[in-house]
Write an enzyme that holds these catalytic residues in place. Structure first.
Site, PDB file in Angstrom:
ATOM      1  N   LYS A  52       0.846  -1.204   0.000  1.00  0.00           N
ATOM      2  CA  LYS A  52       0.000   0.000   0.000  1.00  0.00           C
ATOM      3  C   LYS A  52       0.879   1.250   0.000  1.00  0.00           C
ATOM      4  O   LYS A  52       0.629   2.197  -0.735  1.00  0.00           O
ATOM      5  CB  LYS A  52      -0.957  -0.019   1.204  1.00  0.00           C
ATOM      6  N   GLN A  96      -4.943  -1.963   9.255  1.00  0.00           N
ATOM      7  CA  GLN A  96      -4.811  -3.288   8.639  1.00  0.00           C
ATOM      8  C   GLN A  96      -5.414  -4.350   9.560  1.00  0.00           C
ATOM      9  O   GLN A  96      -5.071  -4.415  10.740  1.00  0.00           O
ATOM     10  CB  GLN A  96      -3.316  -3.579   8.370  1.00  0.00           C
ATOM     11  N   ASP A 119     -11.409   2.528   3.648  1.00  0.00           N
ATOM     12  CA  ASP A 119     -11.760   1.122   3.442  1.00  0.00           C
ATOM     13  C   ASP A 119     -13.282   0.954   3.322  1.00  0.00           C
ATOM     14  O   ASP A 119     -13.758  -0.115   2.939  1.00  0.00           O
ATOM     15  CB  ASP A 119     -11.276   0.280   4.642  1.00  0.00           C
TER      16      ASP A 119
END
Ligand code: NAP
Length: 282
Positions: A52, A96, A119
């Site tokens: 990322k 994460q 997200d």
């Protein structure tokens, strides 16, 4: 023989568009930035987080990777999120997953400002997706939609079957297909006559997490087969949820694993980061 939907190629094309967009935004004084928090030492998570950061760098997005030790308390993590919520140069925040067992994932997701929840996991953003008034699209399902549309495949009026009903993939995937005017069926582990339902699919999206689960007898000739699954075989090789060798003989289109859906997820995260930056500077 199915036409291969090349996720690497489509992803590279979108990332080139994003890089151009970042340049244009910077010219207007808007600097998108992404913070990625990782707690603990999960090796797969470390790879995802590194990728990322690298992807941000490639398209000119500022990124910060915040690595916190396994024993980090929930309170400390929430305080870090609170700090990032307030920082102007951070447009998007991603934590994460999975988190260590002693930390409540739902509380952590809820702590991220919905404006920075790139997200799209928070209740506010999930609700917005449900009513078709999204701010951010969930990354993996949005990547699937791009793969389909950029391959010139019409979705409207098609029968779409999604196998899997997770909050991250299956459910939002079904919603995006529905918003695109497909007739959608969602299947899961308790579904009866799974093969029969799958054979009705013009578009079959598989997100189960079981290697080679979808076999050729479950696929209608000419169908579009999108394999979200990522499974490690005993020999270490990555494989999808679809038995690629046999299904590609009858499908019209198919995504490989690796090189299908996988590359799209981070690309959609970059897109959401730009959306966040633009909204915060509107
Ligand atoms: P998950 O949370 O474990 O959900 C799996 C879903 O599959 C559940 O809804 C489950 O049904 C269903 N299922 C399991 N066995 C089944 C069976 N025999 N028949 C029908 N349905 C069955 O997994 P996930 O997070 O959605 O991920 C799914 C896969 O996608 C995994 O391989 C994951 O690694 C991969 N993935 C890839 C990306 C990417 O970027 N490419 C991103 C995210 C996930 P129940 O609800 O009834 O249990």
């Amino acid at each position: 023989m199915a036409q291969i939907i090349d996720g690497k190629k489509i992803s590279a094309a979108i990332r080139a568009e994003i890089a151009e967009e970042v340049k244009a935004m910077k010219a207007q004084g808007i600097y998108p930035g992404l913070a990625v928090i990782i707690v603990g030492e999960n090796p797969a998570s470390q790879v995802y987080v590194r990728n990322k950061g690298k992807a941000c760098e490639e398209v000119g997005i500022y990124s910060e990777i915040i690595a916190m030790p396994e024993e980090t308390t929930e309170e400390t993590l929430l305080a870090k999120i609170d700090e990032l919520n307030r920082r102007k140069e951070i447009s998007g925040i991603l934590v994460q997953l999975p988190l260590p067992k002693h930390i409540n994932e739902a509380s952590v997701i809820a702590a991220i400002s919905p404006d920075k929840d790139v997200d799209a996991f928070s209740e506010v953003n999930v609700g917005k997706i449900m009513i078709g008034n999204h701010r951010f699209l969930p990354c993996t399902p949005a990547g699937v939609m791009e793969l389909i549309t950029r391959s010139g495949i019409e979705i409207q009026g098609k029968n779409a079957v999604v196998i899997g009903r997770s909050n991250i993939v299956g459910k939002p995937q079904a919603m995006l297909l529905l918003h695109a005017n497909a007739t959608v069926t969602i299947c899961h582990s308790r579904t009866k006559n799974l093969a029969e339902i799958c054979r009705t699919a013009d578009i079959l999206v598989v997100a189960i997490g079981k290697a080679d689960f979808v076999t050729v007898d479950m696929v209608k000739p000419g169908a579009v087969v999108i394999d979200v699954g990522m499974n490690r075989k005993a020999n270490g090789k990555l494989t999808g949820d679809v038995d690629y060798a046999s299904v590609s003989e009858v499908a019209g289109y198919i995504t490989p694993v690796p090189g299908g859906v996988g590359p799209m997820t981070i690309t959609m995260l970059l897109k959401n980061t730009l959306t966040a930056a633009r909204e915060q500077n509107a």
